[in-house]
Write a protein that holds these residues in place. Structure first.
Motif, PDB file in Angstrom:
ATOM      1  N   LEU A   8      -4.493  15.989 -13.348  1.00 17.19           N
ATOM      2  CA  LEU A   8      -3.281  15.095 -12.777  1.00 17.19           C
ATOM      3  C   LEU A   8      -2.697  14.318 -13.662  1.00 17.19           C
ATOM      4  N   THR A   9      -1.305  14.064 -13.500  1.00 13.98           N
ATOM      5  CA  THR A   9      -0.653  13.001 -14.176  1.00 13.98           C
ATOM      6  C   THR A   9      -0.901  11.402 -13.414  1.00 13.98           C
ATOM      7  N   GLU A  10      -0.427  10.471 -14.367  1.00 18.36           N
ATOM      8  CA  GLU A  10      -0.454   9.258 -13.524  1.00 18.36           C
ATOM      9  C   GLU A  10       0.226   9.168 -12.217  1.00 18.36           C
ATOM     10  N   GLU A  11       1.400   9.889 -12.218  1.00 19.97           N
ATOM     11  CA  GLU A  11       2.598   9.831 -11.311  1.00 19.97           C
ATOM     12  C   GLU A  11       1.888  10.578 -10.025  1.00 19.97           C
ATOM     13  N   GLU A  12       1.175  11.902 -10.402  1.00 16.97           N
ATOM     14  CA  GLU A  12       0.504  12.568  -9.230  1.00 16.97           C
ATOM     15  C   GLU A  12      -0.551  11.837  -8.746  1.00 16.97           C
ATOM     16  N   PHE A  13      -1.504  11.227  -9.514  1.00 17.62           N
ATOM     17  CA  PHE A  13      -2.489  10.527  -8.823  1.00 17.62           C
ATOM     18  C   PHE A  13      -2.176   9.376  -8.150  1.00 17.62           C
ATOM     19  N   ALA A  14      -1.102   8.546  -8.569  1.00 24.19           N
ATOM     20  CA  ALA A  14      -0.645   7.466  -7.802  1.00 24.19           C
ATOM     21  C   ALA A  14      -0.217   8.040  -6.429  1.00 24.19           C
ATOM     22  N   ALA A  15       0.744   8.805  -6.261  1.00 25.14           N
ATOM     23  CA  ALA A  15       1.106   9.470  -5.263  1.00 25.14           C
ATOM     24  C   ALA A  15       0.183   9.911  -4.115  1.00 25.14           C
ATOM     25  N   LYS A  16      -0.683  10.683  -4.681  1.00 21.87           N
ATOM     26  CA  LYS A  16      -1.966  10.961  -3.673  1.00 21.87           C
ATOM     27  C   LYS A  16      -2.865  10.067  -3.247  1.00 21.87           C
ATOM     28  N   LYS A  17      -3.012   8.863  -4.138  1.00 22.81           N
ATOM     29  CA  LYS A  17      -3.811   7.993  -3.843  1.00 22.81           C
ATOM     30  C   LYS A  17      -3.303   6.995  -2.605  1.00 22.81           C
ATOM     31  N   ALA A  18      -1.811   6.812  -2.881  1.00 23.16           N
ATOM     32  CA  ALA A  18      -1.280   6.024  -1.861  1.00 23.16           C
ATOM     33  C   ALA A  18      -1.212   6.968  -0.466  1.00 23.16           C
ATOM     34  N   GLU A  19      -1.138   8.087  -0.694  1.00 24.66           N
ATOM     35  CA  GLU A  19      -1.200   8.975   0.746  1.00 24.66           C
ATOM     36  C   GLU A  19      -2.461   9.000   1.218  1.00 24.66           C
ATOM     37  N   LEU A  20      -3.503   8.959   0.790  1.00 20.86           N
ATOM     38  CA  LEU A  20      -4.685   8.896   1.149  1.00 20.86           C
ATOM     39  C   LEU A  20      -5.150   7.346   1.773  1.00 20.86           C
ATOM     40  N   LEU A  21      -4.800   6.240   0.943  1.00 22.51           N
ATOM     41  CA  LEU A  21      -5.040   5.022   1.353  1.00 22.51           C
ATOM     42  C   LEU A  21      -4.336   4.764   2.587  1.00 22.51           C
ATOM     43  N   ALA A  22      -3.231   5.399   2.935  1.00 18.38           N
ATOM     44  CA  ALA A  22      -2.544   4.918   4.190  1.00 18.38           C
ATOM     45  C   ALA A  22      -3.273   5.381   5.399  1.00 18.38           C
ATOM     46  N   LYS A  23      -4.279   6.432   5.243  1.00 15.48           N
ATOM     47  CA  LYS A  23      -5.057   7.034   6.136  1.00 15.48           C
ATOM     48  C   LYS A  23      -6.180   6.202   6.629  1.00 15.48           C
ATOM     49  N   LEU A  24      -6.524   5.143   5.849  1.00 23.65           N
ATOM     50  CA  LEU A  24      -7.640   4.325   6.015  1.00 23.65           C
ATOM     51  C   LEU A  24      -7.368   3.264   7.228  1.00 23.65           C
TER      52      LEU A  24
END
Length: 332
Positions: free
Chosen positions: A316-332
């Motif tokens: 995963l690139t840095e951008e792909e990681f950041a996007a997926k991370k933000a998506e998952l954190l929003a569900k917490l």
């Protein structure tokens, strides 16, 4: 038979080598201690070179053809022996034949995994196997290196040494070729053509030449292959949530094949699905389906860990990681 006939038969009149083997490289003519008659006939066939050795020193070299052994055809030996003009006496030399044909299907391989630099994985351990074809390019140099006092030298006598040369140079050659291990399989032919010249210097010091070099197979450590399989599966699915569903399905399938309790596990899963459809209080037909249950905090944290591993591995690139991370954190 008179005494002169007996003496005449002690002289060597004809020198030739009819090779009935497939693996002889050096063959010493068996003169049985007899002198060679002045004017004797020397026959050198195609893919052969004949070398005269005078008291351990290489003298004249004869290429394919028929040669009459006179002072005119043996200038080096004539000089070494200080023969005068008109010399016609029998003489003594050692005659070696060197086979210059191509020797094919020589095996090579990495006895242990070697670490090579990779443009994508940085460093990776690989095994490799294949074959190569070689021939004698410089008969005099080869004779110096391998003949000694041995009357016959076969391929098997130097195979181990040549294999060690290939093994010692293979990792350097792969690095210079700068081809990823992911692309090795589809570049075997091209890579073999690149590796041959890179190995030629080491073979040249023995008077040998690599004609063809083939890579037949390369393999990675099991853990790296497993990681690449996961990557391939992810690329095929294309989405983290779908990837989790895919893994769950594979796990149930494996359990069904390997465990006697799998039927009950599958039954529980199916039962839960059926219960959601017909349980008391369920929505009537035609009603809107119930919302999917939210992912638990543990599930989300697990996904975040997997994302971190994929980023660290360079998938995963840095951008792909950041996007997926933000998506998952929003569900917490």
């Amino acid at each position: 038979m008179g005494i002169f006939d007996f003496i005449r038969n002690e002289f060597v009149n004809v020198i030739e080598w009819v090779d009935d083997s497939q693996d002889t490289i050096i063959w010493k003519f068996p003169d049985k201690g007899n002198d060679i008659k002045y004017g004797a006939q020397l026959t050198v066939r195609e893919s052969q070179v004949a070398i005269f050795m005078n008291e351990g020193q290489i003298a004249d070299v004869f290429l394919p053809g028929r040669h009459e052994l006179t002072t005119a055809n043996m200038p080096i030996l004539t000089t070494l022996r200080s023969w005068k003009y008109g010399f016609e006496s029998p003489f003594k030399v050692d005659v070696y034949y060197v086979n210059t044909k191509q020797f094919t299907n020589m095996k090579w391989g990495t006895a242990n995994p070697i670490i090579v630099r990779d443009p994508e994985f940085k460093q990776v351990r690989i095994r490799a196997f294949g074959t190569y074809t070689f021939r004698v390019k410089d008969a005099k140099k080869f004779l110096k290196e391998f003949a000694g006092t041995t009357p016959v030298v076969r391929v098997g006598d130097l195979e181990e040494q040549l294999r060690s040369i290939v093994f010692s140079k293979f990792s350097d050659a792969i690095a210079e070729a700068n081809v990823s291990v992911l692309d090795l399989a589809r570049n075997y032919t091209e890579l073999g053509e690149k590796l041959g010249p890179l190995l030629s210097d080491d073979f040249d010091q023995y008077g040998l030449e690599i004609v063809k070099f083939y890579i037949e197979n390369t393999s990675l450590p099991p853990e790296v292959e497993a990681f690449l399989d996961k990557t391939t599966q992810m690329n095929m699915v294309g989405d983290m949530a779908k990837f989790q569903q895919f893994q769950a399905g594979v796990s149930i399938e494996k359990a069904a094949e390997n465990s006697a309790t799998a039927a009950s596990i599958v039954g529980v899963n199916l039962g839960g699905m059926m219960a959601g459809a017909v349980a008391p209080g369920a929505a009537a037909p035609g009603a809107q389906p119930a919302a999917q249950p939210a992912q638990s905090k543990e599930d989300i944290l697990g996904l975040l860990k997997q994302l971190g591993d994929l980023k660290a591995a360079g998938i995963l690139t840095e951008e792909e990681f950041a996007a997926k991370k933000a998506e998952l954190l929003a569900k917490l």
